[in-house]
Write an enzyme that holds these catalytic residues in place. Structure first.
Site, short mmCIF file in Angstrom:
data_model
loop_
_atom_site.label_atom_id
_atom_site.label_comp_id
_atom_site.label_asym_id
_atom_site.label_seq_id
_atom_site.Cartn_x
_atom_site.Cartn_y
_atom_site.Cartn_z
N ASP A 30 -6.12 -6.99 6.71
CA ASP A 30 -5.24 -6.65 5.99
C ASP A 30 -3.93 -7.82 5.77
OD1 ASP A 30 -4.27 -3.47 5.37
OD2 ASP A 30 -2.51 -4.72 5.26
N ASN A 87 -6.22 6.85 4.73
CA ASN A 87 -5.26 7.42 4.07
C ASN A 87 -5.86 7.95 2.79
OD1 ASN A 87 -3.11 7.13 5.89
ND2 ASN A 87 -2.72 4.80 5.21
N GLN A 94 -1.65 6.60 0.89
CA GLN A 94 -2.69 5.82 0.32
C GLN A 94 -1.92 5.10 -0.79
OE1 GLN A 94 -6.22 7.82 -1.19
NE2 GLN A 94 -7.09 5.95 -1.79
N SER A 95 -2.10 3.61 -1.07
CA SER A 95 -1.55 2.93 -1.98
C SER A 95 -2.54 2.06 -2.67
CB SER A 95 -0.43 1.89 -1.09
OG SER A 95 -1.28 0.99 -0.25
N HIS A 100 -10.76 3.01 1.87
CA HIS A 100 -10.78 1.91 2.93
C HIS A 100 -10.65 2.61 4.16
CE1 HIS A 100 -6.96 2.13 0.67
NE2 HIS A 100 -6.35 1.94 2.07
N LEU A 101 -11.20 2.01 5.23
CA LEU A 101 -11.08 2.25 6.38
C LEU A 101 -10.20 1.31 7.10
CD1 LEU A 101 -11.96 4.66 8.32
CD2 LEU A 101 -14.05 3.10 8.66
N HIS A 102 -9.09 1.79 8.00
CA HIS A 102 -8.22 0.71 8.49
C HIS A 102 -8.67 0.90 10.02
CE1 HIS A 102 -4.77 0.67 5.80
NE2 HIS A 102 -5.12 1.88 5.58
P1 5GP Z 1 -3.42 2.33 2.14
O1 5GP Z 1 -1.91 2.33 2.13
O2 5GP Z 1 -4.06 2.52 0.90
O3 5GP Z 1 -4.13 3.27 3.27
O4 5GP Z 1 -3.81 0.73 2.63
C1 5GP Z 1 -3.98 -0.26 1.69
C2 5GP Z 1 -3.57 -1.34 2.48
O5 5GP Z 1 -4.23 -2.43 1.67
C3 5GP Z 1 -2.20 -1.73 3.19
O6 5GP Z 1 -2.24 -1.92 4.53
C4 5GP Z 1 -1.95 -3.04 2.55
O7 5GP Z 1 -1.31 -3.88 3.22
C5 5GP Z 1 -3.53 -3.76 2.19
N1 5GP Z 1 -3.44 -4.63 1.12
C6 5GP Z 1 -2.99 -4.50 -0.51
N2 5GP Z 1 -3.30 -5.35 -1.15
C7 5GP Z 1 -4.11 -6.25 -0.38
C8 5GP Z 1 -4.58 -7.46 -0.61
O8 5GP Z 1 -4.57 -7.99 -1.82
N3 5GP Z 1 -5.18 -8.15 0.15
C9 5GP Z 1 -5.25 -7.53 1.50
N4 5GP Z 1 -6.13 -8.43 2.42
N5 5GP Z 1 -4.64 -6.41 1.76
C10 5GP Z 1 -4.09 -5.57 0.96
#
Ligand code: 5GP
Ligand code: ZN
Length: 114
Positions: A30, A87, A94-95, A100-102
């Protein structure tokens, strides 16, 4: 999806160091880590969110979770513990709109989560 950042990472259009890069699953660190180990595990196939998955995705979702399991072992998190997070949707935070799985590890986590 031409404008999806995770599709671009999966295809190699945006280069990142990949911890897994196989036929169905890609994993990479991440950009904004929330723990000493913070890996994102994604399907190569674009799927906007978990709520859009159905029976046709059972194998794929199994593969994502087993990939996390394998990575956790490789990173020696399996004994100490780790957390998997998906998320789904805006309220969950979710952004990026590609499933995706963290995989988070290397520190203690609170429960309930924030
Ligand atoms: P969400 O908030 O959707 O569950 O998680 C999205 C994750 O993607 C966030 O933790 C954010 O830091 C990560 N992320 C967003 N853009 C990029 C990117 O371009 N490269 C990487 N490696 N991570 C990203
Ligand atoms: Zn995508």
């Amino acid at each position: 999806m031409s404008d999806c950042i995770f599709c671009k990472i999966a295809s190699g259009e945006i280069p990142v160091d990949k911890l897994i890069d196989d036929e169905d699953v890609v994993a990479f660190r991440d950009l904004n880590p929330q723990a000493p180990e913070h890996i994102l595990i994604i399907p190569r196939q674009h799927l906007e969110r978990l709520a859009h998955a159905d029976e046709s995705h059972s194998d794929l979702i199994g593969k994502l979770i087993l990939a996390a399991n394998k990575l956790a072992k490789k990173l020696k998190l399996d004994e100490s513990g780790y957390r998997l997070v998906i998320n789904n949707g805006e309220s969950a935070g979710q952004s990026v709109w590609h499933l995706h799985l963290h995989l988070l590890g290397g520190r203690d986590f609170n429960w309930p989560p924030g």
